[in-house]
Design a protein around this motif. Structure first.
Motif, PDB file in Angstrom:
ATOM      1  N   ILE A 239       0.837  -1.209   0.000  1.00 15.46           N
ATOM      2  CA  ILE A 239       0.000   0.000   0.000  1.00 15.46           C
ATOM      3  C   ILE A 239       0.869   1.254   0.000  1.00 15.46           C
ATOM      4  O   ILE A 239       2.019   1.243   0.465  1.00 15.46           O
ATOM      5  CB  ILE A 239      -0.971   0.036   1.208  1.00 15.46           C
ATOM      6  CG1 ILE A 239      -0.217   0.128   2.535  1.00 15.46           C
ATOM      7  CG2 ILE A 239      -1.882  -1.175   1.191  1.00 15.46           C
ATOM      8  CD1 ILE A 239      -1.126   0.442   3.701  1.00 15.46           C
TER       9      ILE A 239
ATOM     10  N   PHE B 125       0.556   5.563   0.670  1.00 11.11           N
ATOM     11  CA  PHE B 125      -0.223   6.751   1.040  1.00 11.11           C
ATOM     12  C   PHE B 125       0.709   7.761   1.683  1.00 11.11           C
ATOM     13  O   PHE B 125       1.883   7.469   1.936  1.00 11.11           O
ATOM     14  CB  PHE B 125      -1.384   6.389   1.973  1.00 11.11           C
ATOM     15  CG  PHE B 125      -0.967   5.884   3.328  1.00 11.11           C
ATOM     16  CD1 PHE B 125      -0.670   4.537   3.523  1.00 11.11           C
ATOM     17  CD2 PHE B 125      -0.878   6.755   4.409  1.00 11.11           C
ATOM     18  CE1 PHE B 125      -0.287   4.069   4.771  1.00 11.11           C
ATOM     19  CE2 PHE B 125      -0.492   6.297   5.664  1.00 11.11           C
ATOM     20  CZ  PHE B 125      -0.202   4.943   5.838  1.00 11.11           C
TER      21      PHE B 125
ATOM     22  N   VAL C  17      -5.674  12.695   8.885  1.00 12.00           N
ATOM     23  CA  VAL C  17      -5.948  11.706   7.837  1.00 12.00           C
ATOM     24  C   VAL C  17      -6.470  10.441   8.498  1.00 12.00           C
ATOM     25  O   VAL C  17      -6.021  10.065   9.584  1.00 12.00           O
ATOM     26  CB  VAL C  17      -4.666  11.395   7.025  1.00 12.00           C
ATOM     27  CG1 VAL C  17      -4.909  10.266   6.038  1.00 12.00           C
ATOM     28  CG2 VAL C  17      -4.185  12.642   6.300  1.00 12.00           C
TER      29      VAL C  17
ATOM     30  N   ILE D 162      -7.656   6.246   7.890  1.00  7.36           N
ATOM     31  CA  ILE D 162      -7.754   5.039   7.062  1.00  7.36           C
ATOM     32  C   ILE D 162      -8.914   4.244   7.628  1.00  7.36           C
ATOM     33  O   ILE D 162      -8.895   3.871   8.813  1.00  7.36           O
ATOM     34  CB  ILE D 162      -6.459   4.197   7.116  1.00  7.36           C
ATOM     35  CG1 ILE D 162      -5.267   5.019   6.608  1.00  7.36           C
ATOM     36  CG2 ILE D 162      -6.626   2.929   6.288  1.00  7.36           C
ATOM     37  CD1 ILE D 162      -3.928   4.309   6.761  1.00  7.36           C
TER      38      ILE D 162
ATOM     39  N   LYS E  73      -5.698  -2.482   8.982  1.00 11.83           N
ATOM     40  CA  LYS E  73      -5.513  -1.133   9.538  1.00 11.83           C
ATOM     41  C   LYS E  73      -4.472  -1.113  10.653  1.00 11.83           C
ATOM     42  O   LYS E  73      -3.530  -0.314  10.627  1.00 11.83           O
ATOM     43  CB  LYS E  73      -6.853  -0.584  10.087  1.00 11.83           C
ATOM     44  CG  LYS E  73      -7.979  -0.549   9.062  1.00 11.83           C
ATOM     45  CD  LYS E  73      -9.195   0.176   9.594  1.00 11.83           C
ATOM     46  CE  LYS E  73      -9.793  -0.409  10.850  1.00 11.83           C
ATOM     47  NZ  LYS E  73     -10.392  -1.751  10.691  1.00 11.83           N
TER      48      LYS E  73
ATOM     49  N   ARG F  53      -8.716  14.153   5.022  1.00  9.36           N
ATOM     50  CA  ARG F  53      -8.606  13.206   3.914  1.00  9.36           C
ATOM     51  C   ARG F  53      -8.777  11.792   4.424  1.00  9.36           C
ATOM     52  O   ARG F  53      -8.570  11.540   5.614  1.00  9.36           O
ATOM     53  CB  ARG F  53      -7.221  13.324   3.255  1.00  9.36           C
ATOM     54  CG  ARG F  53      -7.055  14.557   2.378  1.00  9.36           C
ATOM     55  CD  ARG F  53      -5.845  14.444   1.477  1.00  9.36           C
ATOM     56  NE  ARG F  53      -4.617  14.232   2.210  1.00  9.36           N
ATOM     57  CZ  ARG F  53      -3.808  13.190   2.022  1.00  9.36           C
ATOM     58  NH1 ARG F  53      -4.126  12.258   1.128  1.00  9.36           N
ATOM     59  NH2 ARG F  53      -2.701  13.058   2.716  1.00  9.36           N
TER      60      ARG F  53
ATOM     61  N   TYR G 253      -8.558   7.347   3.392  1.00 14.35           N
ATOM     62  CA  TYR G 253      -8.235   6.202   2.532  1.00 14.35           C
ATOM     63  C   TYR G 253      -9.134   5.052   2.953  1.00 14.35           C
ATOM     64  O   TYR G 253      -9.489   4.937   4.122  1.00 14.35           O
ATOM     65  CB  TYR G 253      -6.774   5.773   2.709  1.00 14.35           C
ATOM     66  CG  TYR G 253      -5.755   6.783   2.224  1.00 14.35           C
ATOM     67  CD1 TYR G 253      -5.233   6.705   0.931  1.00 14.35           C
ATOM     68  CD2 TYR G 253      -5.304   7.803   3.054  1.00 14.35           C
ATOM     69  CE1 TYR G 253      -4.288   7.613   0.492  1.00 14.35           C
ATOM     70  CE2 TYR G 253      -4.362   8.716   2.620  1.00 14.35           C
ATOM     71  CZ  TYR G 253      -3.857   8.617   1.338  1.00 14.35           C
ATOM     72  OH  TYR G 253      -2.921   9.514   0.904  1.00 14.35           O
TER      73      TYR G 253
ATOM     74  N   LEU H 176      -9.280   0.997   3.117  1.00 19.72           N
ATOM     75  CA  LEU H 176      -8.441  -0.192   3.052  1.00 19.72           C
ATOM     76  C   LEU H 176      -9.336  -1.428   2.993  1.00 19.72           C
ATOM     77  O   LEU H 176     -10.247  -1.588   3.815  1.00 19.72           O
ATOM     78  CB  LEU H 176      -7.548  -0.238   4.293  1.00 19.72           C
ATOM     79  CG  LEU H 176      -6.416  -1.252   4.357  1.00 19.72           C
ATOM     80  CD1 LEU H 176      -5.393  -1.029   3.271  1.00 19.72           C
ATOM     81  CD2 LEU H 176      -5.725  -1.180   5.732  1.00 19.72           C
TER      82      LEU H 176
ATOM     83  N   LEU I 220      -5.318  -0.518  -0.615  1.00 14.48           N
ATOM     84  CA  LEU I 220      -6.053   0.741  -0.569  1.00 14.48           C
ATOM     85  C   LEU I 220      -6.883   0.838  -1.847  1.00 14.48           C
ATOM     86  O   LEU I 220      -6.343   0.809  -2.954  1.00 14.48           O
ATOM     87  CB  LEU I 220      -5.085   1.924  -0.471  1.00 14.48           C
ATOM     88  CG  LEU I 220      -4.418   2.107   0.896  1.00 14.48           C
ATOM     89  CD1 LEU I 220      -3.351   3.189   0.833  1.00 14.48           C
ATOM     90  CD2 LEU I 220      -5.439   2.449   1.974  1.00 14.48           C
TER      91      LEU I 220
ATOM     92  N   GLN J 137      -9.435   6.725  -2.265  1.00 10.25           N
ATOM     93  CA  GLN J 137      -8.881   7.803  -1.454  1.00 10.25           C
ATOM     94  C   GLN J 137      -9.468   9.126  -1.913  1.00 10.25           C
ATOM     95  O   GLN J 137      -9.994   9.232  -3.007  1.00 10.25           O
ATOM     96  CB  GLN J 137      -7.364   7.825  -1.567  1.00 10.25           C
ATOM     97  CG  GLN J 137      -6.871   8.005  -2.999  1.00 10.25           C
ATOM     98  CD  GLN J 137      -5.374   8.227  -3.022  1.00 10.25           C
ATOM     99  OE1 GLN J 137      -4.884   9.194  -2.465  1.00 10.25           O
ATOM    100  NE2 GLN J 137      -4.663   7.328  -3.677  1.00 10.25           N
TER     101      GLN J 137
ATOM    102  N   LEU K 296     -15.534  11.212   0.319  1.00  9.36           N
ATOM    103  CA  LEU K 296     -15.709   9.795   0.676  1.00  9.36           C
ATOM    104  C   LEU K 296     -17.038   9.580   1.401  1.00  9.36           C
ATOM    105  O   LEU K 296     -17.698   8.562   1.213  1.00  9.36           O
ATOM    106  CB  LEU K 296     -14.550   9.315   1.556  1.00  9.36           C
ATOM    107  CG  LEU K 296     -13.205   9.142   0.848  1.00  9.36           C
ATOM    108  CD1 LEU K 296     -12.131   8.744   1.854  1.00  9.36           C
ATOM    109  CD2 LEU K 296     -13.283   8.102  -0.258  1.00  9.36           C
TER     110      LEU K 296
END
Lengths: 304, 237
Positions: free
Chosen positions: B21, B23, B31, B33, B41, B206, B208, B210, B215, B218, B224
């Motif tokens: 991955i 990022f 940020v 995930i 994670k 932001r 992502y 998973l 990933l 994003q 999202l």
């Protein structure tokens, strides 16, 4: 009554050795969750270091230094040197085995012990040395109970060391880190604390304490022997288990208890029966308290 | 970019948990995930703090320097990356104050340490009331506060958090995220992984997504939140 008090003092002295040595097992177990089976032989090496320093100091400076100062100097220098033995054992014996099966670490301890014993024989030969007395023995008689200043010194010095260790562990950040290790080994590096600092420190302290026990032992029983650490080490290990794995207070108390049981068994039974009966009693105690006196109830993470 | 992760792969034995991955996280950013249980994670965070090894070919850089040459303790004390681990991992046999003191073990700036400790107690008054209590006597929410406070004491540049909302009552969850906002406002970058996707995406700038060690999505957190796939899979809408 006098007879009882007499034996009580003997038991306190005898238990002091077990207590101070067993703390070394307990501390290492608390931090790394392994029993350092080389600890009895670390005690032996520490005793020989103490013997060397004491002999040297007496030869060089007995003319102008008072006896108590030679004693203190011997203790300080011996502790310092012996702590490196502990660091060495951790670095060479155990650090490469982190992550290996625990049985490997256990036999590593046994092997280091054998190396120390035979190494001693090769370097010093088979002759028996005698630990020089660091003070003149004075006997006292209070109400029919006999004791010497050496006995008092052994008991008091042991208690002082244990108190100092307790303060260190409770009050300093290194002590804090050791306690944290015993709770959750994996989380300690996340605090920015290196296990490669805390582990050798623990071994150093254990070895330092054992070496002072050796000096004190040498004052009571002066004959040195490369194998002197084996039986004493095993018995101190029993005390560490009896006290509860990883509990320093427990190890100390159990060390004294062991001393008491041995001495008082010998008071009643012939001395050849002493260990047989004493350790049968301890077996029974452990049957009812398998965790020992202060065994941790919470489950700690496995390590090594 | 403050934290750059490229082609990060991690395996547990024969099972591959992360399939290369990539990022990044900017200085001062928040940020997240998000992903389901078992998506990888926690593994991602553990690889960043070097609690687990990453496979050859993986690259993790922090402020331009590879972190892969450091052990966990140095990642924390030298680079300033603090990790609030899954399950909190507080030291139950130490008092609340001792937990915070231990977290500053490697710091030399004792004046600042005292100030930071006071700041943590101001941020979490419940901890202040329980300073001398053993940490194992704290409630789950208080333990989570302690874990965050401890992370604040140990490293300041970026805080990576593993499910800070886990096991918290809804109201406490919001308090916790408010506290994280305050920490972020003082300049600490925040990277958090969460199963509670809605909460995490509302909080972060932001995000992502998973899935099974890869990933898959994003973008800005608000996008999202509106993404139909994310809605369907993670927001229960």
């Amino acid at each position: 009554m006098e007879y009882f008090l007499q034996n009580l003092i003997n038991a306190l002295q005898w238990g002091s050795f077990y207590a101070v040595i067993s703390i070394g097992y307990s501390m290492v177990y608390g931090v790394l969750m392994l029993f350092n089976f080389a600890h009895g032989d670390i005690f032996m090496v520490g005793t020989y270091i103490g013997f060397g320093i004491a002999t040297l100091l007496l030869a060089l400076s007995s003319a102008f230094l008072p006896g108590w100062m030679i004693f203190i100097l011997t203790v300080v220098v011996t502790m310092f040197l012996a702590s490196f033995v502990g660091v060495f054992v951790e670095y060479v014996g155990y650090r490469p085995l982190r992550g290996a099966p625990r049985a490997s670490a256990a036999i590593t301890g046994l092997m280091i012990g054998i190396i120390f014993e035979t190494g001693n024989l090769i370097i010093l030969g088979a002759q028996r040395f005698s630990f020089p007395p660091l003070m003149e023995s004075v006997s006292y008689n209070i109400g029919g109970v006999y004791f010497t200043n050496v006995k008092v010194l052994i008991i008091v010095a042991s208690l002082v060391m244990m108190l100092a260790l307790h303060t260190f562990i409770q009050k300093t950040k290194w002590g804090m880190a050791m306690r944290a290790m015993s709770y959750d080994f994996l989380a300690v590096p996340l605090m920015g604390v290196s296990i490669n600092v805390i582990a050798p420190l623990t071994f150093a302290i254990g070895a330092g304490l054992a070496s002072v026990a050796g000096i004190l032992y040498g004052q009571a029983y002066p004959v040195l022997d490369p194998y002197m650490g084996i039986l004493l080490g095993w018995k101190a290990f029993v005390a560490a288990i009896l006290g509860g794995r990883g509990s320093i207070m427990g190890a100390a108390l159990a060390g004294y208890l062991l001393g008491f049981i041995e001495i008082f068994v010998a008071m009643v039974f012939p001395s050849t029966f002493r260990d047989l009966i004493a350790y049968s009693i301890i077996l029974v105690i452990l049957t009812f308290r398998p965790r020992g006196f202060f065994g941790m109830a919470h489950s700690t993470r496995l390590r090594l | 970019m403050q934290l750059v992760v490229e082609n990060l792969s991690v395996s547990y034995g024969k099972i591959k948990a992360l399939h290369g991955i990539s990022f990044s996280v900017n200085q001062g950013e928040i940020v997240t995930i998000i992903g389901a249980n078992g998506a990888g994670k926690s593994t991602t965070l553990r690889a960043i703090s070097r609690m687990i090894p990453s496979e050859p070919g993986s690259k993790i850089e922090f402020m331009g320097e590879s972190i892969l040459k450091y052990n966990t303790d140095k990642v924390v004390s030298k680079l300033g990356i603090s990790h609030v681990p899954e399950g909190r991992m507080i030291f139950g046999n130490l008092t609340v104050t001792e937990n915070l003191t231990l977290a500053s073990f490697a710091r030399k700036d004792s004046g600042e340490v005292a100030k930071d400790k006071k700041w943590v107690f101001d941020l979490f008054p419940r901890l202040d009331e329980r300073r001398e209590q053993l940490a194992e006597t704290l409630s789950g929410g208080e333990q989570q506060m302690l874990a965050v406070g401890r992370a604040y004491m140990s490293g300041r540049k970026i805080m990576i958090l593993d499910e800070p909302s886990m096991g918290l009552a809804p109201l406490l969850m919001l308090d916790m995220f408010d506290a994280l906002k305050e920490i972020n406002a003082l300049g600490t970058t925040i990277l958090l992984v969460e199963q509670n996707a809605r909460l995490a995406l509302k909080f972060a700038q932001r995000g992502y997504v998973l899935e099974n060690g890869r990933l898959v999505l994003q973008g800005p957190a608000s996008e999202l939140l509106d993404n139909p796939e994310v809605k369907k899979a993670y927001l229960g809408a």
